[in-house]
Design a protein around this motif. Structure first.
Motif, PDB file in Angstrom:
ATOM      1  N   UNK A 143       0.823  -1.204   0.000  1.00  0.00           N
ATOM      2  CA  UNK A 143       0.000   0.000   0.000  1.00  0.00           C
ATOM      3  C   UNK A 143       0.855   1.251   0.000  1.00  0.00           C
ATOM      4  N   UNK A 144       0.317   2.321  -0.558  1.00  0.00           N
ATOM      5  CA  UNK A 144       0.961   3.625  -0.558  1.00  0.00           C
ATOM      6  C   UNK A 144       0.069   4.576   0.222  1.00  0.00           C
ATOM      7  N   UNK A 145       0.551   5.036   1.371  1.00  0.00           N
ATOM      8  CA  UNK A 145      -0.230   5.925   2.217  1.00  0.00           C
ATOM      9  C   UNK A 145       0.506   7.260   2.305  1.00  0.00           C
ATOM     10  N   UNK A 146      -0.123   8.335   1.872  1.00  0.00           N
ATOM     11  CA  UNK A 146       0.465   9.667   1.951  1.00  0.00           C
ATOM     12  C   UNK A 146      -0.250  10.440   3.051  1.00  0.00           C
ATOM     13  N   UNK A 147       0.503  10.840   4.053  1.00  0.00           N
ATOM     14  CA  UNK A 147      -0.042  11.569   5.194  1.00  0.00           C
ATOM     15  C   UNK A 147       0.338  13.034   5.042  1.00  0.00           C
ATOM     16  N   UNK A 148      -0.644  13.892   4.887  1.00  0.00           N
ATOM     17  CA  UNK A 148      -0.367  15.296   4.609  1.00  0.00           C
ATOM     18  C   UNK A 148      -0.077  15.473   3.136  1.00  0.00           C
ATOM     19  N   UNK A 149       0.826  16.402   2.830  1.00  0.00           N
ATOM     20  CA  UNK A 149       1.104  16.689   1.424  1.00  0.00           C
ATOM     21  C   UNK A 149       2.289  15.890   0.894  1.00  0.00           C
ATOM     22  N   UNK A 150       2.703  14.868   1.666  1.00  0.00           N
ATOM     23  CA  UNK A 150       3.858  14.093   1.252  1.00  0.00           C
ATOM     24  C   UNK A 150       5.154  14.635   1.801  1.00  0.00           C
ATOM     25  N   UNK A 151       5.150  15.900   2.219  1.00  0.00           N
ATOM     26  CA  UNK A 151       6.338  16.497   2.811  1.00  0.00           C
ATOM     27  C   UNK A 151       6.232  16.519   4.333  1.00  0.00           C
ATOM     28  N   UNK A 152       5.053  16.780   4.840  1.00  0.00           N
ATOM     29  CA  UNK A 152       4.814  16.787   6.283  1.00  0.00           C
ATOM     30  C   UNK A 152       3.328  16.551   6.511  1.00  0.00           C
ATOM     31  N   UNK A 153       3.032  16.035   7.689  1.00  0.00           N
ATOM     32  CA  UNK A 153       1.647  15.724   8.007  1.00  0.00           C
ATOM     33  C   UNK A 153       0.901  17.000   8.378  1.00  0.00           C
ATOM     34  N   UNK A 154      -0.163  17.332   7.636  1.00  0.00           N
ATOM     35  CA  UNK A 154      -0.960  18.497   8.001  1.00  0.00           C
ATOM     36  C   UNK A 154      -2.356  18.111   8.463  1.00  0.00           C
ATOM     37  N   UNK A 155      -2.544  16.846   8.856  1.00  0.00           N
ATOM     38  CA  UNK A 155      -3.772  16.465   9.537  1.00  0.00           C
ATOM     39  C   UNK A 155      -3.713  16.973  10.972  1.00  0.00           C
ATOM     40  N   UNK A 156      -4.869  17.321  11.539  1.00  0.00           N
ATOM     41  CA  UNK A 156      -4.917  17.897  12.877  1.00  0.00           C
ATOM     42  C   UNK A 156      -5.582  16.913  13.832  1.00  0.00           C
ATOM     43  N   UNK A 157      -4.891  16.637  14.933  1.00  0.00           N
ATOM     44  CA  UNK A 157      -5.386  15.687  15.912  1.00  0.00           C
ATOM     45  C   UNK A 157      -5.615  16.412  17.234  1.00  0.00           C
ATOM     46  N   UNK A 158      -6.803  16.211  17.799  1.00  0.00           N
ATOM     47  CA  UNK A 158      -7.119  16.837  19.075  1.00  0.00           C
ATOM     48  C   UNK A 158      -6.211  16.282  20.166  1.00  0.00           C
ATOM     49  N   UNK A 159      -6.038  17.084  21.227  1.00  0.00           N
ATOM     50  CA  UNK A 159      -5.123  16.679  22.288  1.00  0.00           C
ATOM     51  C   UNK A 159      -5.557  15.382  22.969  1.00  0.00           C
ATOM     52  N   UNK A 160      -6.849  15.091  22.920  1.00  0.00           N
ATOM     53  CA  UNK A 160      -7.347  13.898  23.605  1.00  0.00           C
ATOM     54  C   UNK A 160      -7.068  12.620  22.830  1.00  0.00           C
ATOM     55  N   UNK A 161      -6.585  12.731  21.600  1.00  0.00           N
ATOM     56  CA  UNK A 161      -6.304  11.529  20.812  1.00  0.00           C
ATOM     57  C   UNK A 161      -4.927  10.993  21.189  1.00  0.00           C
ATOM     58  N   UNK A 162      -4.856   9.696  21.383  1.00  0.00           N
ATOM     59  CA  UNK A 162      -3.638   9.081  21.896  1.00  0.00           C
ATOM     60  C   UNK A 162      -2.478   9.223  20.924  1.00  0.00           C
ATOM     61  N   UNK A 163      -2.644   8.782  19.698  1.00  0.00           N
ATOM     62  CA  UNK A 163      -1.592   8.845  18.699  1.00  0.00           C
ATOM     63  C   UNK A 163      -2.211   9.155  17.338  1.00  0.00           C
ATOM     64  N   UNK A 164      -1.498   9.888  16.496  1.00  0.00           N
ATOM     65  CA  UNK A 164      -2.039  10.093  15.153  1.00  0.00           C
ATOM     66  C   UNK A 164      -2.101   8.806  14.348  1.00  0.00           C
ATOM     67  N   UNK A 165      -1.153   7.890  14.558  1.00  0.00           N
ATOM     68  CA  UNK A 165      -1.158   6.625  13.833  1.00  0.00           C
ATOM     69  C   UNK A 165      -0.878   5.506  14.833  1.00  0.00           C
ATOM     70  N   UNK A 166      -1.657   4.485  14.783  1.00  0.00           N
ATOM     71  CA  UNK A 166      -1.481   3.373  15.700  1.00  0.00           C
ATOM     72  C   UNK A 166      -1.680   2.100  14.915  1.00  0.00           C
TER      73      UNK A 166
END
Length: 871
Positions: A429-452
């Motif tokens: 699989x090919x997974x691109x997180x953000x624009x491929x250069x850096x992750x620009x998804x926003x995770x609330x402080x209550x979320x444990x990890x952006x990726x698990x």
């Protein structure tokens, strides 16, 4: 008698009093005010006393019309206090004429403000007797109908769009007079709203009105292409039979119950549902389907096919097959009321198409119960600008199985301690997180990890950008996380060494001097002073198509009748107000006036059609020239419009500004600044970009950046407390307040000469500077570039100790901080245009509702291009 609100009563008036006879100024009511007038219906022609009940919480006066002596106001009898019923009585004389007549009575409060109206309609006299059957509401699909009529005189009948005297005749209902009836042919209603028409009965051979009847046709709930339906099931039944497409399904703003199924045996489908709610589910299989603006809130179980487990979930949208061109835009999946184990969007690649599916601006809400908000198994999908709220206990979005090609960018994850994105048994699989250069998804402080990830995830065959840490190992990023954002040209208007690209709009040589981009459209000045050669040209932002040139409302004043342009955002963030200025020159013999206009009167697409004067003439002092550019700061409720004089006085330029308060420009000069100090041969330019300010007050500390057109690239400076002097010098020094003062010198690294219209903005948390540079070849042909410079570190600010100034200074010799994009043809960027030697450039930045950033840049008489930031 039927009681109605006064606003509805006013709509029943056929022949309103003329404005010169009775001026009426209705004003909005307060939320607690009550005023309702009883509808007496159509009265007999006999002399009589009419009593009308008025339900009111305020005292009122009765204002009688001047041209209806046949009706006389008698008295008002009060009953209980507070909200009470008052009886207003009128005396009516015998109607001896063979036509209906009407009087319009106005009720005012004690301050003279209108509360409501009453239409008194009296049937025709002269021995005429006519009754018309009262119709029901006619069905959406229309048809043939008959109204019984009893009349002792021959009659004719016509249908009009409204009850106004000058209303146009309608075509969707055709009445035909018969001996004792009226035959009606009513077309299907395809307007997604109820509609009505007035049947007016006339004595045959005359214009004497003898009766009125209202025809009401029900609103359709669904439109499939051009056909209207009373319910979703009927429209879907016809959709299943369609053999040619594409099909367009439009839902009205109500709740629709049912399931929508579209598969490869059917024609492509587009669903428009702005304001509509689907109580059901949607299933799509191997078919390009577009869904826009719909809310999906299933109340009953929707069963998904079992997939490698025995679990079956309720769902909002089920997508069988990947990459067949499905688009979900602005869709909301509301699962907050459902039991656990529901899935908002399920993508399952039972087969794979050649493209990507698009999901953008979607909201999936799991509520307090928590749900699997989205599951992707073998998806080929771009998921951007979406919000996931209230996720399942383990994750919000799961990407699993094999052969995924997924882009996750600019999404927001809110909710519990669950992770945002979860990878499960992921292979090849090919997974691109953000624009491929850096992750620009926003995770609330209550979320444990952006990726698990589960422990059974392995690195083999998977590619991530940037790196993702998980139990099976780590995958290196394929692109530097600190890489600059880049631009892609969306469209451009420019020419090579021959031809003039702008003749379709105007042959004025200086027409594209300045620009504003907002609301999905680009607004470009036509700077001239001849008929047909001034105004604002409007282009569609997405495809560059020409819309119109706005000329109405501009006055012929100044050197250029339209030159500067600026936008001030509305305080609620709902859009921008566009202001336009002329260019005016001051001299002793014939001084010119600086004018400022506001673009107004928007069409159905939200595009203004004319200008209105917002500042009616500031006489420019001798030796000054204002309006080459206009700069804005603040909001339309509390803002500034600023001008720098093009003409210099030694090494400085004059500066003025006007205050905008609640959309109104104060004609008095709010601040006379400066003078702006120009060291050496620096021309300073005539434009200024205010980066930050404490307030819009005259004594505020401000920081600004303005371009140059000679030795220097930019001057950066500020004034504080004392607005009569602008602090800036050519080298890094210390001002009177102890702060450091900058100008960017020529020959410093990658800075270009003739740098104009600087704009500072953020891309994924990084401060960037955009500006236009210009040069001329030996034949005075113009060329220009859009420069993009990253001037700071992520989340650095423009107003806390001015750290970006240090970053800008440090970046002058850093090639990796600079990018250059040709405004014209990258292989032949010198352009003839109208062979103007004018070295004027412009640019502006705009971020749309989905978070996409666009930059428009141009050179006078050369061309312009629109670029999109690659996120």
């Amino acid at each position: 008698m039927k009681k109605i609100l006064y606003t509805l009563m006013a709509a029943c008036v056929l022949f309103a009093c003329k404005p010169q006879e009775q001026e009426v100024k209705p004003e909005p009511q307060g939320p607690s005010q009550v005023f309702e007038v009883e509808d007496p219906g159509t009265l007999s022609p006999d002399p009589q006393t009419l009593s009308v009940n008025v339900k009111t919480s305020v005292e009122f006066d009765v204002v009688m019309p001047k041209d209806t002596p046949w009706v006389t106001y008698l008295d008002t009898k009060a009953e209980a206090p507070a909200v009470s019923i008052k009886v207003v009585r009128f005396s009516l004389t015998l109607n001896e004429e063979d036509k209906m007549r009407q009087a319009r009575v106005v009720f005012n409060d004690k301050e003279g403000k209108q509360l409501g109206t009453l239409a008194i309609m009296q049937k025709a006299g002269g021995g005429i007797e006519i009754t018309v059957e009262t119709p029901e509401v006619y069905p959406v699909e229309g048809g043939s109908f008959t109204l019984a009529v009893t009349s002792n005189v021959p009659f004719a009948v016509k249908a009009f769009a409204s009850s106004e005297e000058n209303a146009e005749e309608v075509t969707w209902v055709v009445p035909t007079a018969q001996a004792e009836a009226v035959a009606l042919e009513i077309e299907p209603n395809d307007q997604i709203s109820q509609r009505s028409a007035e049947l007016r009965f006339y004595r045959e051979g005359t214009e004497n009105l003898i009766a009125v009847q209202t025809i009401i046709q029900a609103e359709p709930h669904v439109i499939l292409n051009d056909a209207a339906y009373a319910d979703l099931a009927s429209a879907l039944a016809d959709y299943a039979l369609m053999t040619a497409g594409p099909a367009v399904l439009t839902l009205d703003a109500s709740v629709h119950k049912g399931d929508i199924i579209a598969d490869e045996t059917m024609v492509p489908l587009t669903i428009y549902g702005e304001g509509a709610t689907l109580d059901g589910t949607i299933e799509i299989k191997n078919l390009p389907v577009t869904i826009e603006g719909l809310t999906i809130a299933p109340s009953e179980e929707g069963v998904l096919p079992a997939y490698e487990t025995d679990f079956k979930y309720q769902h909002g949208i089920m997508l069988h097959g990947a990459g067949y061109g499905v688009t979900l835009s602005g869709v909301t999946i509301d699962m907050s009321h459902l039991a656990a184990d529901a899935t908002g969007i399920f993508l399952l690649s039972e087969s794979v198409g050649a493209g990507h599916d698009i999901i953008r601006g979607v909201t999936v809400d799991g509520g307090a119960s928590g749900h699997r908000l989205m599951q992707i198994y073998g998806g080929r999908v771009s998921l951007t600008g979406s919000t996931f709220r209230g996720p399942y206990s383990s994750y919000a979005v799961r990407v699993g199985n094999k052969d995924n090609d997924v882009i996750l960018a600019s999404n927001t994850f809110e909710g519990t301690s669950a992770c945002g994105v979860h990878f499960n048994n992921l292979e090849n699989s090919n997974i691109t997180l953000g624009n491929g250069a850096r992750d620009n998804n926003k995770f609330a402080e209550t979320i444990e990890l952006p990726y698990k990830a589960n422990s059974d995830v392995t690195a083999a065959g998977n590619t991530f950008a940037p790196a993702v840490e998980y139990a099976g190992g780590a995958v290196n990023p394929i692109i530097d996380p600190e890489a600059m954002a880049s631009l892609t040209r969306v469209w451009g208007y420019y020419n090579g060494r021959t031809g003039a690209w702008d003749d379709a709009i105007t042959s004025q040589s200086n027409w594209n001097r300045n620009v504003a981009i907002t609301g999905g459209h680009v607004y470009v000045n036509i700077s001239g002073n001849e008929d047909g050669k001034y105004g604002i040209a409007v282009f569609n932002m997405k495809d560059g198509s020409y819309v119109r040139t706005i000329t109405d409302g501009f006055e012929k004043e100044g050197r250029f009748y339209t030159s500067g342009i600026a936008k001030l955002p509305l305080a609620d963030g709902s859009g921008d107000v566009i202001y336009v200025s002329n260019m005016a020159i001051g001299n002793d013999e014939s001084p010119q006036k600086l004018m400022i206009y506001k673009l107004v009167e928007f069409d159905s697409e939200g595009i203004p059609t004319k200008a209105e004067v917002a500042l009616n003439g500031y006489e420019v002092p001798a030796g000054k020239r204002f309006g080459d550019k206009m700069t804005s700061y603040g909001t339309d409720a509390d803002g500034l419009l600023m001008f720098t004089s093009y003409t210099k006085e030694g090494a400085s330029r004059a500066f003025i500004e006007f205050k905008v308060d609640e959309g109104v420009i104060n004609p008095e000069i709010h601040l006379t600044g400066g003078p702006l100090f120009c060291t050496g041969n620096n021309d300073c330019g005539a434009g200024m970009y205010v980066i930050t300010s404490q307030t819009t007050g005259a004594g505020s500390t401000r920081q600004a950046l303005y371009g140059s057109s000679n030795d220097f690239r930019f001057d950066v400076g500020w004034w504080y407390e004392n607005p009569d002097f602008w602090y800036n010098v050519s080298t890094k020094e210390t001002g009177e307040d102890g702060s450091e003062i900058y100008s960017i010198l020529s020959g410093a690294g990658n800075y270009d000469a003739n740098a104009l219209d600087p704009r500072l903005f953020y891309i994924a948390g990084y401060p960037y500077l955009a500006y236009v540079t210009i040069e001329l070849d030996a034949q005075s042909h113009s060329a220009g570039w859009l420069r993009l410079v990253r001037v700071g570190y992520r989340n650095s600010t423009f107003n806390s100790g001015y750290p970006w100034l240090d970053n800008l200074w440090a970046a002058r010799n850093d090639d990796s901080s600079f990018q250059r994009y040709a405004i014209g043809d990258s292989d032949d960027y010198y352009a003839v245009g109208h062979e103007s030697t004018n070295k004027t450039g412009y640019c502006d930045v705009y971020q749309d509702e989905l978070g996409d950033i666009y930059i428009v840049a141009g050179i006078t008489s050369t061309g312009m291009s629109l670029f999109k930031v690659d996120l």
